[in-house]
Structures are given as structure tokens and as C-alpha cells.
Design an enzyme around this catalytic site. Structure first.
Site, PDB file in Angstrom:
ATOM      1  N   ARG A  49       0.816  -1.230   0.000  1.00 36.85           N
ATOM      2  CA  ARG A  49       0.000   0.000   0.000  1.00 36.85           C
ATOM      3  C   ARG A  49       0.844   1.272   0.000  1.00 36.85           C
ATOM      4  O   ARG A  49       0.320   2.379  -0.146  1.00 36.85           O
ATOM      5  CB  ARG A  49      -0.986   0.000   1.190  1.00 36.85           C
ATOM      6  N   TYR A 103     -14.815  11.776 -19.978  1.00 38.19           N
ATOM      7  CA  TYR A 103     -15.357  10.434 -19.724  1.00 38.19           C
ATOM      8  C   TYR A 103     -16.410  10.530 -18.610  1.00 38.19           C
ATOM      9  O   TYR A 103     -16.193  11.215 -17.604  1.00 38.19           O
ATOM     10  CB  TYR A 103     -14.206   9.499 -19.337  1.00 38.19           C
ATOM     11  N   ASP A 173      -6.121  13.059 -19.051  1.00 36.72           N
ATOM     12  CA  ASP A 173      -6.385  11.632 -19.191  1.00 36.72           C
ATOM     13  C   ASP A 173      -5.941  11.249 -20.603  1.00 36.72           C
ATOM     14  O   ASP A 173      -6.545  11.673 -21.591  1.00 36.72           O
ATOM     15  CB  ASP A 173      -7.884  11.371 -18.976  1.00 36.72           C
ATOM     16  N   LYS A 198      -7.462  -0.201 -20.234  1.00 37.04           N
ATOM     17  CA  LYS A 198      -7.726  -0.072 -21.673  1.00 37.04           C
ATOM     18  C   LYS A 198      -6.490  -0.472 -22.490  1.00 37.04           C
ATOM     19  O   LYS A 198      -6.148  -1.629 -22.518  1.00 37.04           O
ATOM     20  CB  LYS A 198      -8.179   1.368 -21.963  1.00 37.04           C
TER      21      LYS A 198
END
Ligand SMILES: Cc1ncc(COP(=O)(O)O)c(C=O)c1O
Length: 393
Positions: A49, A103, A173, A198
Site C-alpha cells: 500500500r 469520460y 487523461d 484499456k
């Protein structure tokens, strides 16, 4: 997470293959499943983490390298990357600027969450509008180019110039373009985010995200990210490393396929509207040519037929109606019902997401087969409408 520059001389396709891991450990980075590391002798103690395990760091180095950036950090989804990145740079009372046509998931997150945090925002469509809407308390501008799903192109150099002048940060993005087609850092954009689900993953079997930028800004994002969690596990780091090795080959093929399909759709009488930046008819074509090496594998189109758009999707035999994008398989969606379902109708229509708009994510199949599939589906819909009309008359 810093990029050692001994690979800087390599072409991006070679960096996709070779950069990131230590070849002395094998050509493929071993998967370190440990969540606990001996720390007494170490200056930095790896912890999942804390985004600092060997698998996280080697893939982050590869992504930073192919984006021409100093550093990167990996997340377990694109939205984890986006939300953590934005929230690490803002505080209550700030104002941020958002590109119109983002998006849907990003749009919903920003619009709903920022308000709760006491952060104000405005939408803008181009650099001029960004500068008009910039305020003394504006801290950042969040953009996409090409946008999802309408494929609008924003002038990245002008955007970075305006932002630097105004003393605000820029986040882009870059999911639609992928690092193969566009490196926003080269134009002065500060931070790049990716839905690695993607193109980076590319095989429709991995959910991940990344934030890329200068070492200073990535440190800021990581210190917030440690509090939110959202780190990528070692097995998925391995899958991502394997996928990025073929990124250049896949995206180059997807660019070529999309160009062929877009040219076909543009010439078809049954197509009312087509958006692909590689076409001369696209308003951002010249800008895309100036700032992108390839125009990507995404296109959006609308048919002139009156028949329901779902009928068209049911006629397709090779292209699958499925969510997501960027994989080796060609898939199609209706954004108004999927990626932009939670964006209010007014905002959707304002950014061109009409009810019949379809978004096509082109894979690596034969372009001839993709065009044949679209042709038979268009013809079959036309026949269906003709017989319906005859039946009604
Ligand atoms: C452009 C873009 N950015 C971000 C995301 C969010 O990524 P993820 O689904 O990996 O959280 C998506 C998802 O569709 C996207 O299309």
C-alpha cells in the site's frame, strides 16, 4: 519510481519491451508476492500500500519511460488513479477547471465529490474559455484529448502555456491516445493519468490505472495514495508488464484498422455522423496530426437509419457489444446508456453524446473483416426498416 536515464536513447517501442525491470533477474520480472519485507538494513521499506514493492516499481518505471516522464505510480483502477490524483492537489475553497466532454465516470466523480469537499468547478470547451473562467483560487485544469467518446482534440501546447502563465497545474487523461500515440508531458502538461484497463492492459482481462509526471508531483500523489489505498497487486503488475511489451505493436495496428474503418464509414451513405481525428473532415484533424503520432483506435458514429440503435448492435457478428475499450477485440457501446449513463442529459447533449451515438473500439482483427461486419449489419438494418415500412403502408 524514478526513471534511470540509461534507456533514454531507445525508441519507445524498445522501451515498451526492455525498460523497467532488471534483466539479471530474468527477462520477466519475478512476481514478489510478499506483503512484508525485512527493513533493518533498508533505507526504504517496500510495502504494497506504499506503492513501493519491486513489481509496482518496475512497471511504474516502464510507464514513466514510455510517457517521457520522470516518475509514475500504479493503481488498481483508472478511477483510483484519477480520484487520488485530483484529491492530492486540491483543498476546500479551491476552484478547478474541467474540460467539457470528459469520460462519464470522471465527470460524475468530479461533479459529485468536489462539491462535497467544498471545491468549486467550471466547465470549458477550449483554451480561450479556460482562460476566461480561470479565477484567483483556480488550482488546476483537468482535460482529455481525444475525449471519450466524441474524440474532440484540445491544443495541448496552448493549454500548457495558458496553465503555466496562470500558475495552475494541468492533468490530462491520456487513455484514448495511449503513450504510443501521444506524450502530453512533451507539451508541458504536468500530470498524465491512464485507465490501464484499456490500451496498457490491452487484453480485456486487467483493471488498473496510472499517474505519471515529475518526481515532485508523483511524490505528492503517492503520499495521498498511501492514505486512500488503491495500490495494484503483484500478479496484476506482472500482467501489466507483459501487456506493455506489445503495446506499440497493438496500438500501431489499431491505428491502421481504425483509419480504414473510419474512411469506410465516412463514405457510407447510411452514416450520418462520424468522428475520427485521422479524417480530414474532423475539426481537430490538423491539431491531432501536430500533437499525435497516430490517431488511435477509437471512433464514434451515428447512423441515419430510424431503426433503434440496439437493432444495429444485435446484427454485428464479429464486433461485440461490450463495455470498456482498448483491447485486442473490437467492441461497441452506446455511450448514453453505458459510459455516460450517470451524466445528466443536458451535459451529455452539450458534449455531443446523443442517444444514438455509438462508440467503436477497434481491435487488431483484419480490417477487411471489420468492414464486412459493419457492412452486413448496416444492410441488414436497412432491409429491416424497408420491410417494416412496407408492412405499415
Ligand atoms: C477515458 C477513461 N478514463 C478513465 C476511465 C476509468 O478507468 P477504470 O474503469 O479503469 O477505472 C475510463 C473507463 O472507461 C475511461 O474510458
Amino acid at each position: 519510481m524514478t526513471q534511470p536515464n540509461d534507456f533514454a536513447w531507445l525508441d519507445r517501442a524498445s522501451r515498451c519491451v526492455a525498460h523497467g525491470h532488471d534483466p539479471a533477474l530474468g527477462l520477466v520480472q519475478p512476481i514478489y508476492t510478499s506483503t512484508s519485507y525485512h527493513y533493518l538494513d533498508e533505507a526504504a521499506q517496500p510495502y504494497p500500500r506504499y506503492f513501493s514493492t519491486p513489481n509496482q516499481e518496475s512497471v511504474a518505471r516502464k510507464i514513466a519511460s514510455i510517457e517521457n516522464a520522470e516518475a509514475a505510480v500504479l493503481f488498481n483502477s483508472g478511477m483510483a488513479a484519477i480520484s487520488t490524483c485530483v484529491l492530492s492537489l486540491v483543498k476546500p475553497g479551491d476552484h478547478i477547471l474541467l474540460l467539457r466532454g470528459l469520460y462519464g465516470g470522471t465527470h460524475s466523480f468530479l461533479v459529485s465529490e468536489l462539491t462535497k469537499w467544498g471545491i468549486d468547478f467550471d466547465f470549458a470547451a477550449d483554451v480561450d474559455e479556460f482562460s476566461v473562467k480561470c479565477r484567483p483560487n483556480t488550482v488546476l485544469a483537468y482535460i482529455e484529448s481525444p475525449t471519450n467518446p466524441c474524440l474532440d482534440i484540445l491544443d495541448l501546447r496552448a493549454m500548457a502555456q495558458f496553465a503555466r502563465g496562470a500558475g495552475i497545474l494541468t492533468i490530462i487523461d491520456n487513455t484514448f491516445a495511449s503513450p504510443i500515440n501521444q506524450n502530453p508531458i512533451d507539451f508541458g502538461i504536468d500530470l498524465v493519468v491512464h485507465s490501464g484497463t484499456k490500451y496498457l492492459g490491452g487484453h480485456s482481462d486487467l483493471t488498473c490505472g496510472a499517474v505519471v509526471g515529475s518526481e515532485r508531483l508523483i511524490e505528492r500523489v503517492v503520499s495521498q495514495a498511501r492514505k486512500y489505498g488503491g495500490a495494484l497487486n503483484p500478479q496484476d503488475c506482472h500482467l501489466l508488464e507483459r501487456s506493455i511489451k506489445t503495446l506499440d505493436v497493438r496500438v500501431t495496428r489499431q491505428n491502421d484498422n481504425a483509419m480504414a474503418v473510419a474512411a469506410f464509414l465516412q463514405s457510407h451513405l447510411a452514416v450520418k455522423r462520424i468522428s475520427y481525428p485521422g479524417l480530414n473532415s474532423h475539426p481537430g484533424h490538423l491539431l491531432a496530426k501536430a500533437q499525435m503520432r497516430g490517431c488511435g483506435g477509437m471512433l464514434a458514429f451515428e447512423l441515419s437509419s430510424e431503426s433503434p440503435v440496439r437493432d444495429f448492435l444485435t446484427k454485428l457478428k464479429l464486433i461485440t457489444p461490450a463495455m470498456s475499450l482498448g483491447g485486442v477485440e473490437s467492441i461497441i457501446t452506446i455511450p448514453a446508456l453505458t459510459s455516460h449513463k450517470h451524466v445528466c442529459e443536458e451535459d451529455r447533449l452539450h458534449s455531443g453524446v446523443t442517444p444514438n451515438l455509438m462508440r467503436l473500439s477497434i481491435g487488431i482483427e483484419s480490417p477487411r473483416d471489420l468492414i464486412a461486419d459493419l457492412t452486413q449489419a448496416i444492410e441488414s438494418c436497412a432491409q429491416g426498416s424497408k420491410s417494416r415500412a412496407q408492412h405499415e403502408s
